[in-house]
Design an enzyme around this catalytic site. Structure first.
Site, PDB file in Angstrom:
ATOM      1  N   GLU A   1       0.846  -1.194   0.000  1.00 27.53           N
ATOM      2  CA  GLU A   1       0.000   0.000   0.000  1.00 27.53           C
ATOM      3  C   GLU A   1       0.875   1.235   0.000  1.00 27.53           C
ATOM      4  O   GLU A   1       1.979   1.215   0.541  1.00 27.53           O
ATOM      5  CB  GLU A   1      -0.837   0.060   1.292  1.00 27.53           C
TER       6      GLU A   1
ATOM      7  N   LYS B   1       2.308   4.468   1.436  1.00 27.30           N
ATOM      8  CA  LYS B   1       2.411   5.035   2.787  1.00 27.30           C
ATOM      9  C   LYS B   1       2.194   6.544   2.652  1.00 27.30           C
ATOM     10  O   LYS B   1       2.998   7.250   2.064  1.00 27.30           O
ATOM     11  CB  LYS B   1       3.774   4.741   3.411  1.00 27.30           C
TER      12      LYS B   1
ATOM     13  N   ARG C   1      -2.755  10.038  11.318  1.00 30.24           N
ATOM     14  CA  ARG C   1      -3.652   8.890  11.409  1.00 30.24           C
ATOM     15  C   ARG C   1      -5.018   9.338  11.913  1.00 30.24           C
ATOM     16  O   ARG C   1      -5.104  10.130  12.857  1.00 30.24           O
ATOM     17  CB  ARG C   1      -3.029   7.897  12.407  1.00 30.24           C
TER      18      ARG C   1
ATOM     19  N   GLU D   1      -5.468   7.750   6.852  1.00 30.72           N
ATOM     20  CA  GLU D   1      -4.500   8.834   7.043  1.00 30.72           C
ATOM     21  C   GLU D   1      -5.066  10.083   6.372  1.00 30.72           C
ATOM     22  O   GLU D   1      -5.536  10.020   5.245  1.00 30.72           O
ATOM     23  CB  GLU D   1      -3.179   8.401   6.380  1.00 30.72           C
TER      24      GLU D   1
ATOM     25  N   PHE E   1      -7.417   3.218   4.656  1.00 27.89           N
ATOM     26  CA  PHE E   1      -6.722   2.012   4.226  1.00 27.89           C
ATOM     27  C   PHE E   1      -7.199   0.752   4.948  1.00 27.89           C
ATOM     28  O   PHE E   1      -6.717  -0.339   4.675  1.00 27.89           O
ATOM     29  CB  PHE E   1      -5.198   2.151   4.308  1.00 27.89           C
TER      30      PHE E   1
ATOM     31  N   ARG F   1       2.177  -3.427  17.707  1.00 26.31           N
ATOM     32  CA  ARG F   1       3.227  -3.115  16.731  1.00 26.31           C
ATOM     33  C   ARG F   1       3.901  -4.430  16.379  1.00 26.31           C
ATOM     34  O   ARG F   1       4.944  -4.786  16.917  1.00 26.31           O
ATOM     35  CB  ARG F   1       4.228  -2.132  17.335  1.00 26.31           C
TER      36      ARG F   1
END
Ligand code: AMP
Length: 616
Positions: A291, A293, A298, A358, A398, A469
């Site tokens: 994708e 970036k 965000r 985003e 996204f 994460r």
């Protein structure tokens, strides 16, 4: 539960040396809080999580973490250190000023110790009338703090001061210590979120067999298993409310936790990414979802169309008919700062959704602007209208966490993405699939060309794990540094590009004498070929520049006198027998011609060796 009991337990926790000891002690406290007036009636639960007197469990759980409101809740106490010092000074009596409190703070280093060092009204006041003091309870304190948080508008600061003063007035030193810390959000008792999570499982989800072992007066051996801890963790991810999850664990067990779903209007933590290379992604995922970036801020979008009418409200119980709400990565409400995103979502989305994306600033042509431009808009409270004229924003969604009553967290990315484009087609990011690092490099070059930050590499089969994460999302590590290489050869292109050079052989200087121009690749050693990142214009330009320097041709390959310096990005440098330098650039990508550099300024073999060593 009296607040004095909570404070005494908190003090013990702070003294607890070991992790397991702390977890067990917290579990004990939660059990104590959860049994007093505790109701097993699930219908009471929601009240309880709102701070109802009948059930202290949710409140105590939050207090342990220095919270009055759950993390997703946009309400805050909004009590700063100055206001807290002022309230302490007032409660400490007429001879104490806020400056005195500040002085003590300077030597004590922490507000709890300072608050505990004064003799507050509670001890001096009501006790003198023989009535004993009006003991603070956990539930009463919670209710007072919630009321205090609701103060707004003119004079709210002084009303907050009055209430906080009133609360300190009722505290003994041990209580004052933890009240001060609680209102400033830092308990300093060595109890973190992980400990509370484990303690919830320990207190309410241990298996009955080991519980019976305990009741037989054996050593307490209860240990929550991974399944229990996992269920708590999961419920925390979707609710962001330790209090609610504690009460739910007690009342409904693992099955109840599993039923907990997303609520439109209640933000969850964003899934995060680790740095990684294209090679890492291919190795880990096989097929890689690539994708763009986007370089912005965000946002999580929550929306229930049809204000005031959301059907039976089953999945939207907290927020009937919710206009679009936008939350930052920290779950702050940023809706008011971004009116055009709100309008866009309202105009384009027809079903209840939670989207992840985003927000990017764009110029008049719709091309992305640097991240700093978004910041001028993102948390703005004033002049929103004027700034809207100055900086235009666009939402690139996204991910889709919820669509039309269905939670999608556990669905693989490829399925979530299908839902995403269905519910919000025009502002959704495109997802490409790549099976090798070359294809990823090409996608990255295209993203960079379009002015974006790079690419994200995601596991198409991975679920959405809020706050995690993990390895499932990789942000492509940016090239550490680019190289300035000399073009020493080329190959003709193919097909449509057959009359242009298509691939370029790159060289680096092998010694100082290489700077004299040399011939062929004498004085230069080759390090790789670049064919990625070249637009038709760039190819035409390079062909025109290089043609005059062609010194030999064999088949489709041309030797070129070193005259032109180009900047190239790459993923890493490896040792390799393929090129005369003994090194090869992995996934080289054309960045541009270095008009400003002569071949004497190009990078040397020595630097390549150093970079290869660095990256090893
Ligand atoms: P970083 O801020 O460098 O840690 O990169 C991760 C951030 O990139 C995320 O938190 C998002 O705000 C942002 N981002 C931009 N585009 C995407 C995308 N397609 N997928 C996920 N995150 C993205």
């Amino acid at each position: 539960m009296e607040f004095a009991t909570f404070a005494a337990r908190a003090e013990q926790l702070a003294a607890e040396p070991g992790d397991i000891g702390t977890t067990l002690a917290v579990a004990d406290l939660l059990e104590a809080a959860g049994s007093r007036g505790g109701s097993n009636d699930a219908a009471d639960r929601d009240d309880a999580t709102e701070g109802d007197d009948a059930d202290d469990l949710a409140t105590v759980t939050r207090f342990l973490l220095g919270r009055v409101f759950p993390a997703h809740d946009t309400r805050t106490l909004d009590i700063g250190p100055a206001l807290c010092r002022e309230a302490i000074a007032r409660a400490a009596g007429p001879n104490v000023t806020a400056a005195d409190v500040e002085d003590r703070l300077a030597s004590a280093g922490e507000i709890g110790a300072v608050a505990a060092g004064f003799d507050f009204g509670g001890q001096r006041g009501l006790a003198a009338f023989g009535e004993g003091r009006d003991a603070l309870t956990v539930a009463g304190l919670d209710a007072s703090l919630r009321e205090l948080a609701a103060a707004s508008g003119d004079g709210s600061e002084s009303r907050k001061l009055d209430s906080l003063f009133g609360l300190f007035n009722r505290c003994d030193p041990a209580e004052a210590k933890f009240l001060a810390r609680l209102v400033l959000g830092e308990m300093r008792i060595g109890v973190g979120e992980g400990t509370v999570r484990d303690a919830i499982a320990e207190a309410f989800l241990t298996d009955p067999e080991s519980e019976s072992a305990e009741s037989d007066d054996e050593e307490p051996t209860r240990r929550a298993d991974d399944e229990a801890v996992g269920a708590v963790e999961r419920a925390l991810q979707v609710t962001n409310d330790y209090g609610r999850v504690a009460a739910l664990s007690r009342d409904e067990g693992i099955a109840g936790l599993r039923k907990e779903g997303l609520v439109v209007g209640r933000p969850v933590q964003a899934m995060l990414a680790q740095a990684g290379t294209a090679t890492d992604a291919v190795e880990a995922f096989g097929e890689v979802a690539v994708e763009t970036k986007f370089d912005g801020a965000r946002v999580q979008v929550h929306y229930v169309p049809g204000e005031g009418d959301d059907g039976d409200g089953a999945e939207t119980d907290a927020v009937d008919g919710l206009g679009p709400k936008l939350y930052s990565r920290n779950m702050d409400d940023v809706t008011d700062a971004l009116p055009e995103i709100v309008e866009h979502v309202a105009a384009r989305v027809d079903v209840p959704v939670i989207l992840d994306g985003e927000v990017v600033a764009v110029d008049d042509a719709g091309d992305p602007l640097p991240f700093q431009e978004v910041l001028r808009r993102f948390r703005r409270k004033h002049d929103v209208g004027r700034m809207r004229e100055e900086v235009s924003l666009r939402l690139h969604a996204f991910d889709c966490l919820h669509a039309d009553g269905v939670d999608l967290l556990d669905e693989p990315l490829r399925v979530r993405h299908t839902h995403l484009v269905e519910v919000f087609p025009d502002a959704a990011a495109t997802l490409e699939f790549a099976n090798d690092a070359e294809a990823i490099a090409a996608a990255e070059a295209a993203a960079l060309d379009a002015g974006h930050e790079g690419v994200m590499l995601k596991d198409p089969d991975a679920a959405y794990t809020p706050g995690d994460r993990g390895q499932e999302w990789l942000k492509r590590k940016p090239d550490v540094e680019t190289l300035d290489a000399v073009v020493v050869g080329a190959e003709w292109g193919e097909g449509r590009r057959a009359d242009l050079f298509g691939t370029f052989l790159l060289g680096v200087r092998t010694g100082p004498d290489a700077a004299d121009g040399g011939t062929g690749d004498g004085g230069f050693a080759t390090v790789g070929k670049v064919a990625t990142g070249l637009t038709d214009e760039a190819l035409a330009d390079l062909t025109e520049r290089l043609e005059p320097h062609v010194v030999g041709e064999s088949g489709t390959e041309l030797s070129i006198r070193p005259e032109v310096v180009v900047e190239v990005g790459y993923e890493e440098i490896q040792t390799s027998p393929t090129y005369s330098s003994g090194y090869a650039l992995r996934f080289p990508r054309f960045v541009g011609v270095r008009e400003d550099k002569s071949v004497a300024d190009a990078d040397s073999l020595e630097r390549i060796a150093r970079l290869a060593g660095d990256s090893a």
